[in-house]
Each structure stands twice: as C-alpha cells, then as structure tokens.
Write a protein that holds these residues in place. Structure first.
Motif, PDB file in Angstrom:
ATOM      1  N   THR A 119     -10.654  10.337  -9.352  1.00 37.05           N
ATOM      2  CA  THR A 119     -10.562  10.078 -10.785  1.00 37.05           C
ATOM      3  C   THR A 119     -11.948  10.058 -11.402  1.00 37.05           C
ATOM      4  OG1 THR A 119      -8.503   8.822 -10.575  1.00 37.05           O
ATOM      5  CG2 THR A 119      -9.870   8.360 -12.502  1.00 37.05           C
ATOM      6  N   ALA A 120     -12.916   9.482 -10.685  1.00 38.78           N
ATOM      7  CA  ALA A 120     -14.279   9.372 -11.202  1.00 38.78           C
ATOM      8  C   ALA A 120     -15.250   9.211 -10.045  1.00 38.78           C
ATOM      9  CB  ALA A 120     -14.394   8.189 -12.168  1.00 38.78           C
ATOM     10  N   LEU A 121     -16.525   9.420 -10.356  1.00 36.32           N
ATOM     11  CA  LEU A 121     -17.615   9.197  -9.407  1.00 36.32           C
ATOM     12  C   LEU A 121     -18.647   8.308 -10.083  1.00 36.32           C
ATOM     13  CD1 LEU A 121     -19.337   9.813  -6.846  1.00 36.32           C
ATOM     14  CD2 LEU A 121     -20.192  11.837  -8.067  1.00 36.32           C
ATOM     15  N   ALA A 122     -18.872   7.113  -9.506  1.00 32.22           N
ATOM     16  CA  ALA A 122     -19.903   6.193  -9.994  1.00 32.22           C
ATOM     17  C   ALA A 122     -21.050   6.228  -8.996  1.00 32.22           C
ATOM     18  CB  ALA A 122     -19.344   4.782 -10.133  1.00 32.22           C
ATOM     19  N   THR A 123     -22.204   6.720  -9.429  1.00 25.89           N
ATOM     20  CA  THR A 123     -23.263   6.976  -8.457  1.00 25.89           C
ATOM     21  C   THR A 123     -24.629   7.037  -9.120  1.00 25.89           C
ATOM     22  OG1 THR A 123     -23.964   8.505  -6.698  1.00 25.89           O
ATOM     23  CG2 THR A 123     -23.076   9.487  -8.709  1.00 25.89           C
ATOM     24  N   GLN A 257     -32.084   2.056  -6.380  1.00 26.54           N
ATOM     25  CA  GLN A 257     -30.810   2.281  -7.034  1.00 26.54           C
ATOM     26  C   GLN A 257     -30.341   0.935  -7.593  1.00 26.54           C
ATOM     27  OE1 GLN A 257     -28.104   5.247  -5.005  1.00 26.54           O
ATOM     28  NE2 GLN A 257     -29.132   4.389  -3.228  1.00 26.54           N
ATOM     29  N   PHE A 258     -29.215   0.951  -8.249  1.00 29.95           N
ATOM     30  CA  PHE A 258     -28.650  -0.276  -8.796  1.00 29.95           C
ATOM     31  C   PHE A 258     -27.230  -0.446  -8.240  1.00 29.95           C
ATOM     32  CE2 PHE A 258     -31.692   1.382 -11.961  1.00 29.95           C
ATOM     33  CZ  PHE A 258     -32.614   0.352 -11.906  1.00 29.95           C
ATOM     34  N   PRO A 259     -27.141  -0.895  -6.974  1.00 29.15           N
ATOM     35  CA  PRO A 259     -25.825  -0.952  -6.325  1.00 29.15           C
ATOM     36  C   PRO A 259     -24.839  -1.882  -7.018  1.00 29.15           C
ATOM     37  CG  PRO A 259     -27.496  -2.086  -5.017  1.00 29.15           C
ATOM     38  CD  PRO A 259     -28.219  -1.342  -6.087  1.00 29.15           C
ATOM     39  N   ALA A 260     -25.325  -2.978  -7.590  1.00 33.03           N
ATOM     40  CA  ALA A 260     -24.410  -3.899  -8.283  1.00 33.03           C
ATOM     41  C   ALA A 260     -23.779  -3.199  -9.486  1.00 33.03           C
ATOM     42  CB  ALA A 260     -25.160  -5.158  -8.712  1.00 33.03           C
ATOM     43  N   LYS A 261     -24.613  -2.491 -10.237  1.00 31.71           N
ATOM     44  CA  LYS A 261     -24.102  -1.757 -11.400  1.00 31.71           C
ATOM     45  C   LYS A 261     -23.144  -0.658 -10.959  1.00 31.71           C
ATOM     46  CE  LYS A 261     -25.809   0.778 -15.462  1.00 31.71           C
ATOM     47  NZ  LYS A 261     -27.033   1.295 -16.131  1.00 31.71           N
ATOM     48  N   MET A 262     -23.491   0.027  -9.870  1.00 31.88           N
ATOM     49  CA  MET A 262     -22.642   1.089  -9.352  1.00 31.88           C
ATOM     50  C   MET A 262     -21.255   0.561  -8.996  1.00 31.88           C
ATOM     51  SD  MET A 262     -23.407   3.470  -6.009  1.00 31.88           S
ATOM     52  CE  MET A 262     -25.108   3.748  -6.517  1.00 31.88           C
ATOM     53  N   ALA A 263     -21.222  -0.598  -8.331  1.00 28.32           N
ATOM     54  CA  ALA A 263     -19.953  -1.174  -7.912  1.00 28.32           C
ATOM     55  C   ALA A 263     -19.122  -1.640  -9.094  1.00 28.32           C
ATOM     56  CB  ALA A 263     -20.207  -2.339  -6.960  1.00 28.32           C
ATOM     57  N   SER A 264     -19.754  -2.338 -10.030  1.00 24.83           N
ATOM     58  CA  SER A 264     -18.994  -2.853 -11.167  1.00 24.83           C
ATOM     59  C   SER A 264     -18.470  -1.709 -12.034  1.00 24.83           C
ATOM     60  CB  SER A 264     -19.840  -3.818 -11.994  1.00 24.83           C
ATOM     61  OG  SER A 264     -20.999  -3.192 -12.496  1.00 24.83           O
ATOM     62  N   LEU A 265     -19.281  -0.663 -12.219  1.00 25.38           N
ATOM     63  CA  LEU A 265     -18.815   0.493 -12.973  1.00 25.38           C
ATOM     64  C   LEU A 265     -17.682   1.214 -12.244  1.00 25.38           C
ATOM     65  CD1 LEU A 265     -22.223   1.983 -14.188  1.00 25.38           C
ATOM     66  CD2 LEU A 265     -20.487   0.887 -15.613  1.00 25.38           C
ATOM     67  N   GLY A 266     -17.771   1.278 -10.911  1.00 26.06           N
ATOM     68  CA  GLY A 266     -16.718   1.917 -10.135  1.00 26.06           C
ATOM     69  C   GLY A 266     -15.404   1.173 -10.218  1.00 26.06           C
ATOM     70  N   VAL A 267     -15.459  -0.147 -10.075  1.00 24.65           N
ATOM     71  CA  VAL A 267     -14.236  -0.950 -10.165  1.00 24.65           C
ATOM     72  C   VAL A 267     -13.667  -0.888 -11.578  1.00 24.65           C
ATOM     73  CG1 VAL A 267     -13.292  -3.288 -10.028  1.00 24.65           C
ATOM     74  CG2 VAL A 267     -14.873  -2.481  -8.264  1.00 24.65           C
ATOM     75  N   GLU A 268     -14.550  -0.964 -12.569  1.00 28.12           N
ATOM     76  CA  GLU A 268     -14.086  -0.890 -13.961  1.00 28.12           C
ATOM     77  C   GLU A 268     -13.364   0.421 -14.225  1.00 28.12           C
ATOM     78  OE1 GLU A 268     -16.131  -2.073 -18.071  1.00 28.12           O
ATOM     79  OE2 GLU A 268     -17.037  -0.301 -17.157  1.00 28.12           O
ATOM     80  N   ILE A 274      -5.992   2.998 -13.459  1.00 26.48           N
ATOM     81  CA  ILE A 274      -4.702   2.435 -13.045  1.00 26.48           C
ATOM     82  C   ILE A 274      -3.897   1.997 -14.266  1.00 26.48           C
ATOM     83  CG2 ILE A 274      -3.621   0.496 -11.832  1.00 26.48           C
ATOM     84  CD1 ILE A 274      -6.012   0.681  -9.817  1.00 26.48           C
ATOM     85  N   ARG A 275      -4.592   1.474 -15.272  1.00 21.80           N
ATOM     86  CA  ARG A 275      -3.924   0.981 -16.473  1.00 21.80           C
ATOM     87  C   ARG A 275      -3.724   2.055 -17.536  1.00 21.80           C
ATOM     88  NH1 ARG A 275      -7.018  -4.949 -16.633  1.00 21.80           N
ATOM     89  NH2 ARG A 275      -5.606  -5.931 -15.117  1.00 21.80           N
ATOM     90  N   GLY A 276      -4.005   3.300 -17.174  1.00 14.01           N
ATOM     91  CA  GLY A 276      -3.718   4.409 -18.070  1.00 14.01           C
ATOM     92  C   GLY A 276      -4.740   4.645 -19.155  1.00 14.01           C
ATOM     93  N   GLU A 277      -5.941   4.076 -19.005  1.00 17.08           N
ATOM     94  CA  GLU A 277      -6.983   4.252 -20.011  1.00 17.08           C
ATOM     95  C   GLU A 277      -7.892   5.416 -19.622  1.00 17.08           C
ATOM     96  OE1 GLU A 277      -9.057   0.556 -20.626  1.00 17.08           O
ATOM     97  OE2 GLU A 277      -7.211  -0.608 -20.351  1.00 17.08           O
ATOM     98  N   PRO A 278      -8.539   6.050 -20.597  1.00 16.33           N
ATOM     99  CA  PRO A 278      -9.420   7.184 -20.284  1.00 16.33           C
ATOM    100  C   PRO A 278     -10.657   6.739 -19.516  1.00 16.33           C
ATOM    101  CG  PRO A 278      -9.599   6.576 -22.608  1.00 16.33           C
ATOM    102  CD  PRO A 278      -8.447   5.788 -22.055  1.00 16.33           C
ATOM    103  N   VAL A 279     -11.125   7.602 -18.619  1.00 17.94           N
ATOM    104  CA  VAL A 279     -12.275   7.310 -17.759  1.00 17.94           C
ATOM    105  C   VAL A 279     -13.187   8.528 -17.713  1.00 17.94           C
ATOM    106  CG1 VAL A 279     -12.993   6.763 -15.399  1.00 17.94           C
ATOM    107  CG2 VAL A 279     -10.919   5.729 -16.318  1.00 17.94           C
ATOM    108  N   GLU A 280     -14.489   8.304 -17.803  1.00 18.44           N
ATOM    109  CA  GLU A 280     -15.446   9.393 -17.622  1.00 18.44           C
ATOM    110  C   GLU A 280     -15.425   9.846 -16.164  1.00 18.44           C
ATOM    111  OE1 GLU A 280     -17.406  10.938 -19.800  1.00 18.44           O
ATOM    112  OE2 GLU A 280     -16.724   9.743 -21.512  1.00 18.44           O
ATOM    113  N   SER A 281     -15.520  11.138 -15.931  1.00 23.46           N
ATOM    114  CA  SER A 281     -15.445  11.634 -14.550  1.00 23.46           C
ATOM    115  C   SER A 281     -16.732  11.382 -13.768  1.00 23.46           C
ATOM    116  CB  SER A 281     -15.112  13.121 -14.536  1.00 23.46           C
ATOM    117  OG  SER A 281     -16.135  13.868 -15.175  1.00 23.46           O
ATOM    118  N   LEU A 282     -17.885  11.323 -14.460  1.00 27.10           N
ATOM    119  CA  LEU A 282     -19.167  11.078 -13.800  1.00 27.10           C
ATOM    120  C   LEU A 282     -19.861   9.916 -14.494  1.00 27.10           C
ATOM    121  CD1 LEU A 282     -21.317  11.873 -11.710  1.00 27.10           C
ATOM    122  CD2 LEU A 282     -22.251  13.475 -13.398  1.00 27.10           C
ATOM    123  N   ILE A 283     -20.168   8.881 -13.714  1.00 26.20           N
ATOM    124  CA  ILE A 283     -20.775   7.666 -14.254  1.00 26.20           C
ATOM    125  C   ILE A 283     -22.091   7.440 -13.513  1.00 26.20           C
ATOM    126  CG2 ILE A 283     -20.446   5.200 -14.659  1.00 26.20           C
ATOM    127  CD1 ILE A 283     -17.383   5.777 -14.184  1.00 26.20           C
TER     128      ILE A 283
END
Length: 299
Positions: A119-123, A257-268, A274-283
């Motif tokens: 669905t997306a890549l947070a990296t 890198q900013f692993p905390a930001k990466m994780a929170s953005l990935g979970v978000e 899952i809740r049907g909201e739009p998501v950027e494919s690359l974060i």
C-alpha cells in the motif's frame, strides 16, 4: 419520522474511522535502530486508542525464513495489516499470500523492487542519504586518495542505494576503491573486513560503512591498527557504537536516519489504509549528516 430514525442510527453507529485495528509490526533483526522503530510504534498506538500491535522480529540481517514465518504467523493471528522492514525480496511470496487474505502491507526502511502488493513505503531515501555521505567525503578527500567500502547485504536495495548514492555524491572525484565487501550489517564482519583492508593498505585514506554496526567495527579496527595516520571514517545509521566513535574522533561523520519517524509514519499509513482513507504511496522520513559537533541534536 424516517429521517429522525436515520439520524438516530447515524449517531448511534460507530464510524469506520473509530473501529479498532490489529496490526503486525515486523522488523529485521535485534539492533537499536529497529528497537527505536518498535518503541515509536508503541508510542503511536498509545497516543491513538484502538490500535493493537503484534510484534515480530528476525534473528539476523539474512534471516529470510524467520521473517517469512513471522508474516505467516501474523496472518494466522488475524491482523488487518502488516508493517514490515523486508529482510530480502524473496519474502514477497509470503506477502502475496497475506494480501490475498485481505491484509494491507506497508513496507518500511526498504522496498521490494518489482513487487506491487504494498500500500505504501515509509523509508529514508537511501540513495539521497548515501549522496550526503559522498558529498562529505568529497569535501575531505583529494584526487588519488584510497577508499575501502563496507557494504551491508548486497542485493538489498536500500543498502545498495547507500553505496551507489555515496559514489554519486563523490561527484566524479578520482578516488581509488582498494577494498570492498559485504558485512551482513554486523560489527564482527565490519571489524574483519576493515582489518583486511587496512592490512593490505596501511596508508588507506578513507572507509565508508553502509550500516551502523560495521561502522563501529571499522572504528575498532582502526583503534587496533595503531596507524601513523587515521583514515577518514564515515558511517550510516548513527547507531550501535557510532556515537562513541564520533566522540573519540575515530569516526568523522555518519548519516542519521529517523527510525522513530519512519515507524510512526508507517503505522499511520497502515491504519489509514485499513480504515479506507487515502495514503501516499511513498513517504520519505528524511536523513541528515551527523558529526561530533552536532551529534547532540540527534541523540
């Protein structure tokens, strides 16, 4: 009357956005970088009620079978989404089965080339981050200087990008690469490879390490070598002993890198999907150069 009943029903019924979600969060192997990611995911869930996290982790940077087993376990446990730092592209087959079962997948840290199931890549943009390291090296090296490269796990795109980006960041500077090899992103292999390169090239001018543990290993190898002139050492990750090496003046710079930001953005992103909201494919979670003079800003 019908309108009033409909309004009452709309008020009484929970919105989809309020429904709880169950997410699997899988990281590669036990190092501080991934521990930081796990902690950030926990913090995000604590701040956003309704998110249940199930954690999994491989045993090493090459534990492909272990990660496949974790993916399969998450599906069995009924997760609606999986946030994953893929250890190798070959885990895609297990992820295909998860997606077929209705599970959303967000990749973190690195992509799986050619796999379209995410669905997306947070990296971190690892190529751009590698260029940061190369540009620093260009500023402190001169034409004809020698370099050893401690790779991570060849074939893992994010780790390859860190090396290729560094080389581009050199901007065509005529640097001679006299030694290069894989470290598995481990300190032990970093020590061994750095020692081999330093033994063969006692006047080595620079070392670049594509992961934090081998950067710390290279710092140890430099200490042990008792060289007349210390090579410039640049790492990547700012973890696993790099702070101590920077403080001691053995490591000259690293890329954080900013692993905390990466994780929170990935979970978000996963929760939104899952809740049907739009998501950027690359974060993009960003990166920055760290030296002894500014390292306190990144701790």
């Amino acid at each position: 009357m019908i309108a009033g009943a409909a309004l009452a029903l709309a008020v009484a019924a929970p919105t989809w956005a309020a429904d709880p979600v169950k997410i699997g969060f899988i990281t590669k192997f036990p190092v501080p970088f991934f521990a930081t990611m796990e902690n950030a995911a926990k913090d995000y869930a604590a701040a956003n009620p309704g998110i249940e996290l199930v954690f999994g982790q491989g045993a090493s940077a090459t534990d492909i079978e272990g990660q496949i087993a974790q993916i399969e376990s998450m599906v069995t446990q009924g997760v609606q989404g999986i946030a994953l730092t893929p250890v190798d592209p070959t885990v895609a087959q297990a992820l295909d089965k998860a997606v077929a079962a209705g599970v959303k997948v967000v990749l973190m840290d690195n992509d799986i080339p050619g796999w379209n199931g995410r669905t997306a890549l947070a990296t971190t943009d690892n190529y751009a981050a590698g260029k940061i390291a190369g540009e620093y090296l260009k500023s402190v090296l001169k034409p004809g200087d020698t370099m050893g490269i401690l790779e991570g796990v060849p074939g893992v795109p994010s780790l390859d990008d860190r090396v290729n980006g560094m080389i581009e960041g050199l901007g065509g500077l005529d640097v001679k690469i006299v030694g290069r090899g894989a470290t598995g992103c481990t300190e032990e292999q970093g020590i061994n490879l750095a020692e081999d390169i330093l033994t063969a090239n006692p006047d080595l001018k620079s070392i670049y390490a594509a992961c934090g543990p081998p950067a710390a290993g290279a710092a140890q190898a430099i200490r042990n070598a008792n060289l007349a002139a210390k090579p410039i050492l640049v790492g990547f990750d700012f973890c696993c002993g790099e702070a101590e090496a920077l403080e001691a003046g053995i490591e000259d710079a690293t890329v954080a890198q900013f692993p905390a930001k990466m994780a929170s953005l990935g979970v978000e992103a996963l929760v939104k999907a899952i809740r049907g909201e739009p998501v950027e494919s690359l974060i993009d979670s960003g990166a920055a150069l760290v030296t002894k003079s500014n390292m306190a800003d990144f701790q």
